[in-house]
Design a protein around this motif. Structure first.
Motif, short mmCIF file in Angstrom:
data_model
loop_
_atom_site.label_atom_id
_atom_site.label_comp_id
_atom_site.label_asym_id
_atom_site.label_seq_id
_atom_site.Cartn_x
_atom_site.Cartn_y
_atom_site.Cartn_z
N TYR A 77 0.83 -1.20 0.00
CA TYR A 77 0.00 0.00 0.00
C TYR A 77 0.87 1.26 0.00
CZ TYR A 77 -3.58 3.38 1.19
OH TYR A 77 -4.42 4.47 1.14
N GLU A 85 -6.44 -1.64 -6.50
CA GLU A 85 -6.74 -2.82 -5.68
C GLU A 85 -6.33 -4.12 -6.37
OE1 GLU A 85 -10.96 -2.58 -4.70
OE2 GLU A 85 -10.51 -4.06 -3.13
N ARG A 92 0.68 -9.05 -4.09
CA ARG A 92 0.77 -9.79 -2.84
C ARG A 92 0.77 -11.29 -3.09
NH1 ARG A 92 -3.40 -9.30 2.03
NH2 ARG A 92 -4.78 -9.83 0.35
N GLU B 58 -10.76 2.93 -2.70
CA GLU B 58 -10.59 1.57 -3.22
C GLU B 58 -9.32 0.87 -2.72
OE1 GLU B 58 -11.29 1.70 -7.44
OE2 GLU B 58 -13.21 2.71 -7.13
N ARG B 59 -8.21 1.58 -2.68
CA ARG B 59 -6.98 0.95 -2.19
C ARG B 59 -7.06 0.66 -0.68
NH1 ARG B 59 -1.88 1.90 -3.96
NH2 ARG B 59 -1.47 3.18 -2.14
N LEU B 60 -7.80 1.51 0.03
CA LEU B 60 -7.96 1.29 1.48
C LEU B 60 -8.76 0.02 1.77
CD1 LEU B 60 -8.58 4.89 2.85
CD2 LEU B 60 -6.68 3.39 3.44
N GLU B 61 -9.65 -0.35 0.84
CA GLU B 61 -10.39 -1.60 1.00
C GLU B 61 -9.44 -2.79 1.07
OE1 GLU B 61 -13.53 -2.53 -1.91
OE2 GLU B 61 -13.49 -0.41 -2.38
N PHE B 62 -8.44 -2.76 0.19
CA PHE B 62 -7.44 -3.84 0.14
C PHE B 62 -6.72 -3.95 1.49
CE2 PHE B 62 -2.82 -4.61 -0.51
CZ PHE B 62 -2.86 -5.92 -0.96
N LEU B 63 -6.34 -2.81 2.03
CA LEU B 63 -5.63 -2.78 3.31
C LEU B 63 -6.54 -3.24 4.45
CD1 LEU B 63 -2.88 -1.93 4.40
CD2 LEU B 63 -3.78 0.36 4.75
N ASP B 65 -9.22 -5.09 4.33
CA ASP B 65 -9.52 -6.52 4.18
C ASP B 65 -8.41 -7.36 4.81
OD1 ASP B 65 -10.78 -8.90 2.62
OD2 ASP B 65 -8.69 -8.87 1.94
N ALA B 66 -7.15 -6.97 4.56
CA ALA B 66 -6.01 -7.72 5.11
C ALA B 66 -5.99 -7.62 6.63
CB ALA B 66 -4.71 -7.19 4.52
#
Lengths: 249, 249
Positions: A77, A85, A92, B58-63, B65-66
């Motif tokens: 990130y 995404e 990853r 959208e990129r924060l969703e990836f983070l 989720d992890a």
């Protein structure tokens, strides 16, 4: 009586060796060695705790996998601010691929620490990655997220995670380096030799010289891997000069 | 001049409201509100940062989720000492299912905070879960793993993660409660009424009485969900008495 004392002494010597080996791998003292014992106990040992729950590393794999996932996610990130995404997810999965985790476990010689009733030669490649995941899980239980993150940076991200290479911009550091040497009229030499030492698996070492001066060394489980590792190290030595010729890097 | 001042004042009032709303959801003061602004900015706003990278959640969703994955993994590891790897994986995927995350996002009314050029009514159900994930990602960036973990405990694990129900031992708390009332000759009453208030989505409230005494209240987006929630709360009030009749619980 003397016999029992001898057995206990040799037992505590084995435990002492295990503690030292773990400490060497971690780079810090474990607080509760029992987590690490579990991380290196194979199900074939058939050990159970007081409540009858099996003691082996399988559940720790689940935990370690989750921790790897989140530490790598947070690294990507930050390091890849333009990746969406889908890109982050793809990167990853490359980093935590089965193949890559197996390599990490092999490099740390984790199999030497396993307690198992099955001869070590009978395990497939996946045991290396499984042990690596279990080790990460044990670190989390022993010391929490911060230590887990530090360990993953030291053992995975710093030595292996190279976004340019993952993106396929750099397929091989060896070819990049050779190309640059040829262009700059430099003489290069990869001196590879077998160097298995006390390891159970065959190992190779390489000394890479440029203009008759050793610029990097590496050791790995195949000649190709050792050469690539040494090339990558040399690349970082000459990075500024090489980048001038390759503006995309 | 006066006009500009008015505009700026009303702008800072909006920002102030946003800060307070976020603080109420989190239960602590955000350090850097910009992370949370991003977590509630839809791509339709088409905002970019100084480097030209799009600002949206959208990129924060990836983070997020992890982070959800690893916090839930560590909870399950501790809470379910007899579950094997496969079991833990299955339980986790139930907890972080799309449907469940959407429900969490709905309960926190996250959509009220979204900045978007698309009318809120036009979004599908998944926006709720996506915003929830993005919010978790923003908490991680703002405050680190520990706060992220606390938030997930407070909003996900404590109110929703019930291993007995996830395992399918308890299909419905309502039927469990009714069965118990009938057996114990207690009079029960579910008093359900529409209670949408200022929400954009229809909501229902329920008061559950046993022997003419209100024992629990709940509010949700359907009558069935509100009744189940109230039943679960009542179950925990009478847990000791109900468990006597159901030794498997």
């Amino acid at each position: 009586m003397k016999n029992i004392r001898n057995i206990l002494n040799s037992r505590s010597k084995i435990d002492g060796n295990f503690f030292v080996s773990i400490q060497n791998i971690l780079g810090f003292k474990p607080k509760n060695i029992a987590y690490f014992k579990k991380a290196f106990t194979h199900r074939s040992m058939n050990i159970k705790d007081a409540e009858g729950h099996p003691i082996n590393y399988e559940r720790l794999e689940f935990l370690g996998d989750a921790m790897l996932g989140s530490v790598i996610a947070s690294h990507l990130y930050t390091e890849s601010p333009s990746g969406d995404e889908g890109y982050l997810t793809k990167m990853r999965s490359k980093i935590v691929s089965r193949e890559h985790l197996n390599e990490l476990g092999k490099d740390l010689h984790l199999i030497n620490l396993v307690e198992s009733k099955i001869p070590k030669g009978h395990f497939g490649d996946n045991i290396y990655g499984n042990l690596f995941e279990a080790l990460v899980g044990a670190i989390f239980l022993d010391r929490g997220y911060k230590y887990c993150e530090k360990f993953i940076y030291k053992k995975v991200i710093i030595p292996y995670v190279d976004i340019a290479q993952l993106e396929g911009k750099v397929i091989s550091y060896k070819s990049l380096l050779i190309e640059w040497c040829q262009k700059e009229k430099k003489v290069f030499d990869y001196n590879v030799y077998e160097d298995t030492g006390n390891d159970e698996i065959r190992h190779f070492s390489v000394k890479l010289s440029i203009d008759n001066k050793v610029v990097s060394k590496a050791r790995a489980t195949s000649k190709k891997k050792a050469e690539e590792k040494a090339s990558k190290r040399a690349f970082f030595v000459f990075q500024n000069q090489i980048s001038k010729d390759n503006p995309s890097l």
